[in-house]
Design an enzyme around this catalytic site. Structure first.
Site, PDB file in Angstrom:
ATOM      1  CE  LYS A 201      45.396 -17.674  60.263  1.00 56.32           C
ATOM      2  NZ  LYS A 201      45.478 -19.252  59.545  1.00 56.32           N
TER       3      LYS A 201
ATOM      4  CD  GLN B 146      44.658 -20.779  56.388  1.00 58.77           C
ATOM      5  OE1 GLN B 146      45.033 -19.797  57.101  1.00 58.77           O
ATOM      6  NE2 GLN B 146      43.834 -21.581  56.970  1.00 58.77           N
TER       7      GLN B 146
ATOM      8  CG  ASP C  91      50.117 -23.017  61.309  1.00 60.20           C
ATOM      9  OD1 ASP C  91      49.400 -22.715  62.314  1.00 60.20           O
ATOM     10  OD2 ASP C  91      49.796 -23.294  60.233  1.00 60.20           O
TER      11      ASP C  91
END
Ligand code: NDP
Length: 294
Positions: A54, A98, A121
């Site tokens: 990422k 994460q 997200d």
């Protein structure tokens, strides 16, 4: 005729290039550099690989990348304090924690602490609710990638019969909503569904997001259907190492399907590319700019 392979690598790289073009334009025209903050708790090797990837791709797209690595035993209040700081930081437009988090932390509380405007997200209830209500929202990256891959085959999904196997908050549920927004006719299947093979056989579009290696078989598939395999499963390979396989029995299914994504090289490639799309969109929305052309 074997199925057409939907090449996630190429489609993701085209998408990243379009994002980079828009980032350059937004910086030139508005002096804005979109910024993504990724928070990793602990040292799970798979999560470390994802976070590194990422970071690299965020910088390659011309965005600012901020990384925070916290110890496995971090206190939940300290993690929440970091998220509050990132929520206030004007250089940060996207925040991603994460997952999975260590068991000592309450995932829902952590996700709910993220400013919905920076929730790239798409997991905050505000964004999940907006998506379910058919409004514009930051949508989870993997389902967004599935839709883009499908549209590389079908310009319109209107009226198509789609089945989504799996109903997690991360993949299955948001994918159902995105398909509904595309005017597909949608079936949701899960571990309690009966006669899964028969349900699949009706579908023009099959999405497998289960986490069971090669569960979807060739004789479940309607000839010519498009099959999108979200599953990532590690299996022992002949050379004593491990290999990645999807939730779809690729060889068997490609003899019947019209188009199919491989694993690896399919959906997985799209997830980070869509994270960049969401960060760019979030940055533009926060600054009151028009939606970017990607
Ligand atoms: P979850 O474990 O959260 O959800 C799995 C879903 O599959 C559940 O809804 C479950 O049903 C359903 N299921 C389990 N067994 C069966 C069965 N026998 N028949 C039908 N449905 C079943 O997984 P995720 O959604 O997080 O991930 C799914 C897969 O996608 C995994 O392999 C994961 O690694 C991969 N993945 C890939 C990503 C990518 O970037 N390519 C990103 C995220 C995930 P129930 O709800 O009834 O329990």
């Amino acid at each position: 005729m074997p199925a057409r392979i939907i090449d996630g690598k190429i489609i993701a790289s085209e998408l990243r290039a379009r994002v980079a073009g828009e980032v350059t334009r937004v910086r030139r025209e508005h002096g804005l550099t979109p910024g993504l903050a990724v928070v990793l708790v602990g040292s799970d090797p798979a999560s470390q690989v994802y976070v590194r990837s990422k970071h690299k791709q965020t910088e390659a797209a011309g965005m600012a990348s901020f990384q925070y690595v916290l110890p496995e035993d971090v206190a939940q209040d300290d993690l929440l304090a970091l998220i509050a700081k990132l929520n206030r930081d004007p250089a940060v437009h996207g925040i991603l924690v994460q997952l999975p988090l260590p068991k000592s932390l309450h995932t829902e509380t952590v996700i709910n602490a993220i400013d919905p405007a920076k929730d790239v997200d798409g997991l905050h209830p505000h964004n999940a609710g907006r998506l379910a209500g058919g409004s514009a929202a930051l949508s989870p990256c993997t389902p967004l990638g599935c839709i883009i891959l499908t549209k590389s085959v079908h310009a319109s999904l209107e009226g198509m019969n789609a089945i989504v196997i799996g109903r997690s908050n991360l993949v299955g549920r948001p994918l159902l909503q995105l398909l509904l927004n595309e005017n597909a006719t949608v079936t949701s299947a899960h571990s309690r569904s009966r006669e899964l093979a028969k349900l699949c056989a009706r579908a023009d579009l099959v999405y497998a997001a289960v986490g069971r290696p090669e569960m979807v078989r060739g004789d479940w598939i309607k000839p010519g259907a498009t099959v999108i395999d979200v599953g990532i499963n590690r299996q022992p390979s002949a050379d004593g190492k491990t290999k990645l396989v999807g939730d779809v029995a690729f060889t068997e299914v490609s003899d019947v399907a019209g188009a199919i994504t491989p694993v690896p090289g399919g959906v997985g490639q799209m997830t980070v590319a869509c994270l960049l799309v969401n960060t760019l969109r979030a940055a533009c929305a926060i600054h009151g700019l028009p939606k970017p052309a990607v």
